[in-house]
Scaffold this active site. Structure first.
Site, PDB file in Angstrom:
ATOM      1  N   LYS A 267       0.823  -1.218   0.000  1.00 47.66           N
ATOM      2  CA  LYS A 267       0.000   0.000   0.000  1.00 47.66           C
ATOM      3  C   LYS A 267       0.857   1.267   0.000  1.00 47.66           C
ATOM      4  O   LYS A 267       0.413   2.325  -0.430  1.00 47.66           O
ATOM      5  CB  LYS A 267      -0.964  -0.022   1.169  1.00 47.66           C
ATOM      6  CG  LYS A 267      -1.958  -1.173   1.021  1.00 47.66           C
ATOM      7  CD  LYS A 267      -3.231  -0.987   1.782  1.00 47.66           C
ATOM      8  CE  LYS A 267      -4.282  -1.999   1.365  1.00 47.66           C
ATOM      9  NZ  LYS A 267      -3.887  -3.407   1.586  1.00 47.66           N
TER      10      LYS A 267
HETATM   11  C1  LIG Z   1      -4.548  -4.476   0.979  1.00 46.38           C
HETATM   12  C2  LIG Z   1      -3.804  -5.759   0.883  1.00 46.38           C
HETATM   13  C3  LIG Z   1      -4.175  -6.772  -0.052  1.00 46.38           C
HETATM   14  C4  LIG Z   1      -5.394  -6.651  -0.934  1.00 46.38           C
HETATM   15  O1  LIG Z   1      -5.269  -5.674  -1.916  1.00 46.38           O
HETATM   16  P1  LIG Z   1      -6.545  -5.094  -2.703  1.00 46.38           P
HETATM   17  O2  LIG Z   1      -6.050  -3.959  -3.474  1.00 46.38           O
HETATM   18  O3  LIG Z   1      -7.523  -4.692  -1.609  1.00 46.38           O
HETATM   19  O4  LIG Z   1      -7.098  -6.200  -3.525  1.00 46.38           O
HETATM   20  C5  LIG Z   1      -3.385  -7.901  -0.137  1.00 46.38           C
HETATM   21  N1  LIG Z   1      -2.304  -8.078   0.664  1.00 46.38           N
HETATM   22  C6  LIG Z   1      -1.932  -7.141   1.573  1.00 46.38           C
HETATM   23  C7  LIG Z   1      -0.751  -7.416   2.428  1.00 46.38           C
HETATM   24  C8  LIG Z   1      -2.652  -5.955   1.708  1.00 46.38           C
HETATM   25  O5  LIG Z   1      -2.283  -5.043   2.614  1.00 46.38           O
END
Ligand SMILES: *Cc1c(COP(=O)(O)O)cnc(C)c1O
Length: 473
Positions: A113
């Protein structure tokens, strides 16, 4: 480039207008009017670029209301070796012939993120400065999103963050990551309740339009288009590392929850990046796998949403999914509005049995599901055969990736977090603690900056009002 709503609102907006907004006024999601195509000559020119400059090239196709020099400077400030740990920013690691991990988790909070949120922090500071405005970001987190937002916004002018989280429910490492921040513009609110209570509070505060306007409340959730377009960049960067020329194809496997990450892959593919398959991996919360297998999209209630060992994928509905369905329906806004605005709220499901074949064949989607037992087995196998320690979400991606490999086509698995964030399950699988980057040594012992509040929207409003009025005075 102008942006439209997936539900057909007649107004078209520019990038800097939708940057600070959430949903479109009709409840739809913003998308560009069209996807710019990247031809082979452009692709070969981009191959040699540094990540920050690649980001500039891609973003500038979507952003025409920030001067190019400013946008380039923003990208160069964001994607640095200092922040992301390597000069490549998103280096590829080979596991075996034709199978790679793409590291997206070496940013400040050790989850992918950061890739988008760090850019958002710079864009917010720039845009608010240009307008002479302020913004108070209110969010709810069970872990990764909140810390990524706080590390992106800390010390930024014009922005305050009020992040609610369920008191005592995050891992000690995640709590320490967030609560050890001492920046004056970051506020941690530990709510005496569960994650759903936090989300309800955010909704209740946002629905109080007078309060929202007076205190300039905004969000940074995963439906923000700027976050999505920032993620498009690493599909290009992964493609360049996995191939030697411009006509080869590559597949990507993506651990998925809210469909943000893989939606960026869809956008990259629509821009003509030669992607063979977009392999969507879910955990036991398999809403999306069910759709791509059967054509039925059935959201879950909170009782049917499981707490798993890949918790950042524990979703009951996928907030970005509407973007893909809009494209799948040939950009038919009235059908999209009918499905997401009427049928889903009323019946909790809809069926696209006639269209889901196209999702696989025309749009390249494939899917699969991974359970706790699969996660443990994949963690062990990857450690024993390759000497590589991965996190639980990446394990879900790798497990499903192996089910969808095609001869001669490299498969790139997106690594979405580092194992230290989910240490308990890694210890369960491997009997050893994951490595901790030096900058996180001993963070659990640092002083914590957090206010415990009751699960009550009024209490949160009072806290926000107090801290804004104080600062303003
Ligand atoms: C947010 C997240 C996901 C999922 O990603 P999306 O964009 O919501 O599909 C997968 N793995 C981790 C570690 C995350 O923080």
């Amino acid at each position: 480039m102008l942006y439209l709503s997936t539900r057909g609102h007649p107004e078209r907006k520019r990038f800097s207008e939708i940057l600070l907004e959430g949903l479109a006024p009709d409840g739809g999601l913003y998308l560009p009017e069209r996807y710019p195509r990247v031809d082979a000559a452009t692709l070969s020119r981009w191959r040699g670029l540094a990540y920050a400059d690649l980001a500039f090239e891609i973003l500038s196709l979507y952003i025409d209301d920030i001067p190019a020099d400013d946008l380039r400077a923003i990208c160069r400030r964001t994607y640095t070796e200092e922040v992301f740990g390597t000069p490549q920013i998103v280096p590829l690691r080979k596991l075996e012939e034709g199978l790679y991990l793409q590291a997206l988790s070496n940013g400040p909070t050790l989850a992918f993120k950061d890739m988008a949120m760090q850019l958002l922090g710079q864009l917010f500071e720039y845009e608010l400065g240009r307008r002479g405005e302020e913004l108070n970001i209110l969010g709810a987190t069970s872990g990764d999103t909140g810390s990524a937002a706080e590390y992106a916004m800390r010390g930024k002018r014009g922005v305050r963050v009020f992040m609610t989280s369920p008191h005592g429910r995050m891992s000690p490492f995640q709590q320490a990551q967030m609560f050890s921040l001492q920046d004056a513009n970051i506020h941690n609110l530990a709510v005496q309740g569960v994650f759903d209570d936090c989300q309800d509070i955010v909704k209740a505060v946002s629905n109080d339009l007078a309060f929202k306007r007076r205190y300039r409340i905004g969000t940074v959730n995963s439906i923000n288009w700027a976050r999505l377009v920032a993620q498009v960049v690493y599909y290009f960067a992964g493609y360049f590392q996995a191939t030697g020329g411009n006509h080869e194809k590559v597949s990507f496997a993506v651990p998925s929850g809210n469909f943000g990450n893989i939606c960026a892959g869809h956008v990259a593919r629509m821009m003509s990046l030669p992607i063979a398959r977009l392999v969507l991996a879910t955990n036991e919360n398999d809403v999306l796998d069910e759709f791509f297998r059967t054509g039925t999209y059935r959201v879950r209630g909170s009782r049917d949403t499981y707490e798993t060992s890949s918790p950042s994928m524990d979703i009951s509905k996928a907030s970005n999914f509407e973007r893909f369905v809009f494209d799948l329906l040939g950009r038919d806004a009235s059908r999209t509005r009918q499905l997401f605005g009427e049928q889903l709220p009323a019946q909790g499901r809809f069926e696209l049995a006639g269209e889901v074949g196209a999702a696989r064949e025309r749009y390249g989607f494939a899917s699969g599901r991974s359970t706790h037992a699969d996660r443990l087995a994949t963690l062990r196998d990857t450690w024993q055969r390759h000497g590589v320690m991965i996190d639980t979400h990446t394990a879900d991606g790798l497990k499903v990736a192996r089910e969808h490999r095609q001869p001669g086509i490299p498969m790139v698995v997106l690594e979405t977090a580092l194992p230290i964030k989910f240490a308990a399950t890694v210890v369960e699988a491997l009997g050893r603690e994951p490595q901790r980057p030096a900058r996180f040594e001993g963070i659990e012992r640092l002083p914590k900056r957090v206010a415990v509040v009751p699960a009550d929207a009024e209490a949160v409003k009072r806290y926000i009002a107090q801290h804004c009025d104080q600062a303003g005075a």
